[in-house]
Design a protein around this motif. Structure first.
Motif, PDB file in Angstrom:
ATOM      1  N   GLU A 130      -2.370   2.207 -10.099  1.00 16.60           N
ATOM      2  CA  GLU A 130      -3.612   1.643  -9.575  1.00 16.60           C
ATOM      3  C   GLU A 130      -3.727   1.744  -8.056  1.00 16.60           C
ATOM      4  OE1 GLU A 130      -6.558  -2.153 -10.180  1.00 16.60           O
ATOM      5  OE2 GLU A 130      -4.966  -1.734 -11.609  1.00 16.60           O
TER       6      GLU A 130
ATOM      7  N   HIS B 169      -6.728   3.793  -6.220  1.00  8.92           N
ATOM      8  CA  HIS B 169      -7.661   3.190  -5.260  1.00  8.92           C
ATOM      9  C   HIS B 169      -7.665   3.977  -3.947  1.00  8.92           C
ATOM     10  CE1 HIS B 169      -8.035  -1.056  -7.194  1.00  8.92           C
ATOM     11  NE2 HIS B 169      -8.167  -0.075  -8.074  1.00  8.92           N
TER      12      HIS B 169
ATOM     13  N   ASP C 229     -10.887   5.928  -2.412  1.00  8.71           N
ATOM     14  CA  ASP C 229     -11.336   5.645  -1.039  1.00  8.71           C
ATOM     15  C   ASP C 229     -11.501   6.935  -0.243  1.00  8.71           C
ATOM     16  OD1 ASP C 229     -11.461   2.863  -1.330  1.00  8.71           O
ATOM     17  OD2 ASP C 229      -9.418   2.561  -0.589  1.00  8.71           O
TER      18      ASP C 229
ATOM     19  N   TRP D   7     -11.662  -1.247  -8.565  1.00 10.11           N
ATOM     20  CA  TRP D   7     -11.883  -0.617  -7.264  1.00 10.11           C
ATOM     21  C   TRP D   7     -13.313  -0.885  -6.793  1.00 10.11           C
ATOM     22  CZ3 TRP D   7     -15.135   3.672  -6.271  1.00 10.11           C
ATOM     23  CH2 TRP D   7     -15.019   4.205  -4.979  1.00 10.11           C
TER      24      TRP D   7
END
Length: 83
Positions: A29, A33, A37, A65
């Motif tokens: 995870e 993320h 981004d 997210w």
């Protein structure tokens, strides 16, 4: 990032889509993320996920997210396949 119109009357989306198939499997995870981004900060707007990617784990990771980033959901298109 360069954009293209999706179909003949759809929205403009980034030329490159982001595939989230490995989220929850090969990609944890935190890394997912970070990757999302970078993609969105580069101008990416099309994210592909599906309920069969990691038995729904990919969608949950993308959802968390999005929840942590107010305003991002309005800038992206989620391509989701439900079985």
């Amino acid at each position: 990032m360069e954009t293209r119109q999706l179909g003949s009357s759809g929205p403009a989306v980034s030329r490159f889509a982001f595939g989230a198939m490995t989220f929850g499997g090969d990609t944890d995870e935190a890394a997912a993320h970070e990757m999302l981004d970078v993609y969105v900060n580069a101008g990416g707007t099309l994210i592909d996920t599906a309920d069969n990617y990691g038995s729904g784990t990919s969608e949950r990771i993308v959802g968390r997210w999005l929840s942590a980033r107010p305003g991002v959901r309005e800038r992206i298109l989620l391509a989701m396949r439900l079985l």
